[in-house]
Design a protein around this motif. Structure first.
Motif, mmCIF file in Angstrom:
data_model
loop_
_atom_site.group_PDB
_atom_site.id
_atom_site.type_symbol
_atom_site.label_atom_id
_atom_site.label_comp_id
_atom_site.label_asym_id
_atom_site.label_seq_id
_atom_site.Cartn_x
_atom_site.Cartn_y
_atom_site.Cartn_z
ATOM 1 N N THR A 202 0.832 -1.199 0.000
ATOM 2 C CA THR A 202 0.000 0.000 0.000
ATOM 3 C C THR A 202 0.869 1.253 0.000
ATOM 4 N N ARG A 203 0.647 2.099 -0.986
ATOM 5 C CA ARG A 203 1.382 3.362 -1.095
ATOM 6 C C ARG A 203 0.467 4.585 -0.941
ATOM 7 N N VAL A 204 -0.821 4.395 -1.259
ATOM 8 C CA VAL A 204 -1.778 5.497 -1.191
ATOM 9 C C VAL A 204 -3.063 4.985 -0.553
ATOM 10 N N VAL A 205 -3.646 5.787 0.332
ATOM 11 C CA VAL A 205 -4.988 5.529 0.843
ATOM 12 C C VAL A 205 -5.872 6.667 0.376
ATOM 13 N N ALA A 206 -6.986 6.322 -0.269
ATOM 14 C CA ALA A 206 -7.912 7.308 -0.827
ATOM 15 C C ALA A 206 -9.226 7.249 -0.054
ATOM 16 N N LEU A 207 -9.564 8.333 0.632
ATOM 17 C CA LEU A 207 -10.759 8.375 1.470
ATOM 18 C C LEU A 207 -11.661 9.543 1.098
ATOM 19 N N THR A 208 -12.916 9.425 1.495
ATOM 20 C CA THR A 208 -13.857 10.546 1.457
ATOM 21 C C THR A 208 -14.221 10.874 2.894
ATOM 22 N N TRP A 209 -14.083 12.138 3.263
ATOM 23 C CA TRP A 209 -14.274 12.561 4.655
ATOM 24 C C TRP A 209 -15.706 12.306 5.112
ATOM 25 N N VAL A 210 -16.686 12.783 4.347
ATOM 26 C CA VAL A 210 -18.098 12.537 4.651
ATOM 27 C C VAL A 210 -18.755 11.961 3.413
ATOM 28 N N HIS A 211 -19.355 10.787 3.530
ATOM 29 C CA HIS A 211 -19.951 10.111 2.380
ATOM 30 C C HIS A 211 -21.279 10.774 2.015
ATOM 31 N N SER A 212 -21.350 11.286 0.808
ATOM 32 C CA SER A 212 -22.600 11.908 0.369
ATOM 33 C C SER A 212 -23.675 10.872 0.106
ATOM 34 N N SER A 213 -23.301 9.596 0.054
ATOM 35 C CA SER A 213 -24.264 8.517 -0.168
ATOM 36 C C SER A 213 -25.024 8.143 1.089
ATOM 37 N N THR A 214 -24.416 8.371 2.272
ATOM 38 C CA THR A 214 -25.021 7.929 3.528
ATOM 39 C C THR A 214 -24.951 8.978 4.645
ATOM 40 N N GLY A 215 -24.093 9.969 4.505
ATOM 41 C CA GLY A 215 -23.881 10.938 5.567
ATOM 42 C C GLY A 215 -22.879 10.502 6.612
ATOM 43 N N VAL A 216 -22.251 9.336 6.451
ATOM 44 C CA VAL A 216 -21.262 8.847 7.410
ATOM 45 C C VAL A 216 -19.983 9.681 7.316
ATOM 46 N N ARG A 217 -19.463 10.104 8.465
ATOM 47 C CA ARG A 217 -18.181 10.819 8.517
ATOM 48 C C ARG A 217 -17.079 9.838 8.900
ATOM 49 N N VAL A 218 -16.066 9.766 8.045
ATOM 50 C CA VAL A 218 -14.949 8.840 8.238
ATOM 51 C C VAL A 218 -13.954 9.444 9.232
ATOM 52 N N PRO A 219 -13.414 8.634 10.160
ATOM 53 C CA PRO A 219 -12.457 9.136 11.150
ATOM 54 C C PRO A 219 -11.067 9.322 10.539
ATOM 55 N N VAL A 220 -10.909 10.367 9.768
ATOM 56 C CA VAL A 220 -9.655 10.597 9.039
ATOM 57 C C VAL A 220 -8.471 10.708 9.996
ATOM 58 N N GLN A 221 -8.637 11.448 11.098
ATOM 59 C CA GLN A 221 -7.521 11.633 12.020
ATOM 60 C C GLN A 221 -7.046 10.315 12.616
ATOM 61 N N GLU A 222 -7.990 9.474 13.017
ATOM 62 C CA GLU A 222 -7.615 8.189 13.613
ATOM 63 C C GLU A 222 -6.941 7.286 12.585
ATOM 64 N N ILE A 223 -7.441 7.286 11.370
ATOM 65 C CA ILE A 223 -6.824 6.472 10.316
ATOM 66 C C ILE A 223 -5.431 6.982 10.001
ATOM 67 N N ALA A 224 -5.293 8.303 9.889
ATOM 68 C CA ALA A 224 -3.978 8.886 9.594
ATOM 69 C C ALA A 224 -2.954 8.500 10.657
ATOM 70 N N ALA A 225 -3.386 8.488 11.903
ATOM 71 C CA ALA A 225 -2.462 8.171 13.000
ATOM 72 C C ALA A 225 -1.970 6.734 12.929
ATOM 73 N N GLY A 252 -4.262 15.233 9.578
ATOM 74 C CA GLY A 252 -3.223 14.223 9.408
ATOM 75 C C GLY A 252 -3.083 13.696 7.999
ATOM 76 N N CYS A 253 -3.895 14.191 7.063
ATOM 77 C CA CYS A 253 -3.782 13.716 5.683
ATOM 78 C C CYS A 253 -2.682 14.483 4.954
ATOM 79 N N ASP A 254 -2.293 13.975 3.781
ATOM 80 C CA ASP A 254 -1.275 14.631 2.962
ATOM 81 C C ASP A 254 -1.891 15.604 1.974
ATOM 82 N N PHE A 255 -3.052 15.232 1.412
ATOM 83 C CA PHE A 255 -3.742 16.084 0.444
ATOM 84 C C PHE A 255 -5.243 16.041 0.722
ATOM 85 N N LEU A 256 -5.898 17.179 0.501
ATOM 86 C CA LEU A 256 -7.355 17.227 0.631
ATOM 87 C C LEU A 256 -7.909 18.137 -0.455
ATOM 88 N N ALA A 257 -8.884 17.621 -1.197
ATOM 89 C CA ALA A 257 -9.546 18.381 -2.256
ATOM 90 C C ALA A 257 -10.967 18.707 -1.821
#
Length: 420
Positions: A202-225, A252-257
């Protein structure tokens, strides 16, 4: 990861990032029977501490409860005034406006950094979340056999950008389910599922912060750690930006769009790409701004500069209210909406009730009714909602600073009447 130093952006031209989205005029009279256009008071005569005054800044039809305003943000009166000022300057002396435009672009970066944290040199300007995503994944250098880990919950823009990355580099895309039932998703479980799926390749992890499909917010900080230092974490942040009270460097992410024409309520056709360090990215589109940092990642070309430059005013509008107050207002209404809908037979709230794993989006399953049909039925009752654009579609409502607690009650009553 480290924060790059400030750089002087050189060049007589300017970078782009704000293509004007064509659509209906916000100041046209409403076509609804019995309604009339909103008056146009002095845009500066408003009170950022008064929510009614904040809502009055929007040119929205006052007869409609606008729970879809976050999809493509309506402009405020202050924002339209700023756009008009830039447009007049471009029209009066285009050459002078272009020659001084680099300072207007830099002013957007500075306002973004005040609002969302970090340094102005960490912000490139884009047209949209999709442009930022394309720049983010298109600029990465990978090799055949490298792995990009993503999820099954992401929007088309991420999925297709990763498809193109796979075609270009030969990297392998793998996907993981972060939850089975969105309503019961937890930060701990999502973090464990994602980190358990990481492999030595694994070299890259690609996440969506809040899923527009369900409204779920992903724990980006915990995953980054929990990620290795050699894994690059990229985030589609569009439904978390300005809807979650956190500085971007603290994620804690490297890039955010993200687009700034969503929860920030910025000019249509604007966005940002944030980086902890620009070094890993190769630019895709020639820049007019300069050869380094965010300048080289800010796409060149002539465009609706009046929208790009006015993004500064959108950041300042939110900052004058207070980011924490805006987020609290959004979360309070979202919680009120979920609580009100949860006791209605025939409705299932899909979005988690826990504010720590949700944000502003509230998704609902209406038994036996296609979401698009319910959207139309709600509109006849003065409530504007949307349907999620996915294979499994839900009714979606987004409380925000453009709505009120009274309108939340109106939406709940309307849905109760529809399913009765």
């Amino acid at each position: 990861m480290h924060t790059p130093t400030r750089r002087l952006f050189l060049g007589a031209g300017i970078a782009g990032g704000a293509a004007l989205v064509a659509g209906c005029s916000d100041d046209a009279p409403s076509s609804r029977p019995g309604s009339s256009a909103s008056p146009a008071p002095d845009p500066g005569a408003w009170d950022p501490q008064d929510w009614d005054s904040v809502r009055a800044q929007f040119l929205l039809d006052p007869e409609l409860a606008q729970f879809a305003a976050f999809v493509l943000s309506p402009h405020t009166r202050l924002l339209d005034a700023a756009i008009a000022d830039h447009r007049e300057r471009l029209g009066r002396d285009t050459e002078d406006a272009l020659l001084t435009g680099h300072s207007s672009e830099q002013a957007v970066r500075e306002a973004a950094a005040v609002f969302a944290g970090g340094d102005p040199s960490q912000y490139a300007l884009t047209d949209s979340t999709t442009m930022g995503i394309a720049t983010m994944y298109g600029g990465l250098t990978l090799r055949p056999g490298d792995e990009v880990l993503t999820t099954t919950h992401d929007f088309f823009s991420t999925e297709d950008a990763l498809r193109l990355l796979e075609l270009r580099t030969g990297a392998r895309i793998t996907r993981v389910d972060l939850y089975d039932d969105p309503a019961t998703a937890t930060a701990d479980d999502m973090t464990k599922r994602l980190l358990d799926a990481v492999t030595p390749r694994t070299r890259v992890v690609a996440l969506t912060w809040v899923h527009s499909s369900t409204g779920v917010r992903v724990p980006v900080q915990e995953i980054a750690a929990g990620l290795r230092d050699d894994v690059t974490l990229c985030v589609d942040g569009v439904h978390g930006f300005a809807a979650v009270d956190v500085d971007l460097p603290d994620l804690g992410c490297d890039f955010l769009a993200t687009g700034t024409h969503k929860w920030l309520f910025g000019p249509r056709g604007t966005g940002i790409l944030w980086a902890s360090d620009w070094e890993p990215l190769t630019e895709l589109i020639p820049s007019f701004s300069g050869p380094e940092g965010p300048a080289r990642l800010t796409a060149g070309g002539y465009k609706a500069f009046e929208h790009q430059w006015a993004a500064k005013d959108a950041f300042e509008f939110q900052q004058s209210i207070g980011r924490a107050r805006v987020v609290d207002r959004t979360v309070e209404q979202a919680t009120q909406l979920k609580d009100g809908l949860s006791g209605i037979d025939g409705l299932t709230v899909i979005t988690p009730t826990d504010p720590n794993v949700s944000a502003g989006i509230v998704c609902v399953d209406v038994a036996g009714r296609p979401p698009a049909n319910t959207v139309q039925e709600l509109r006849t009752r003065g409530v504007v909602a949307s349907a999620t654009p996915y294979q499994r579609s839900y009714l979606r409502l987004g409380p925000s600073i453009a709505t009120s607690p009274e309108q939340v009650d109106q939406a709940v009553a309307a849905l109760e009447e529809i399913v009765a």
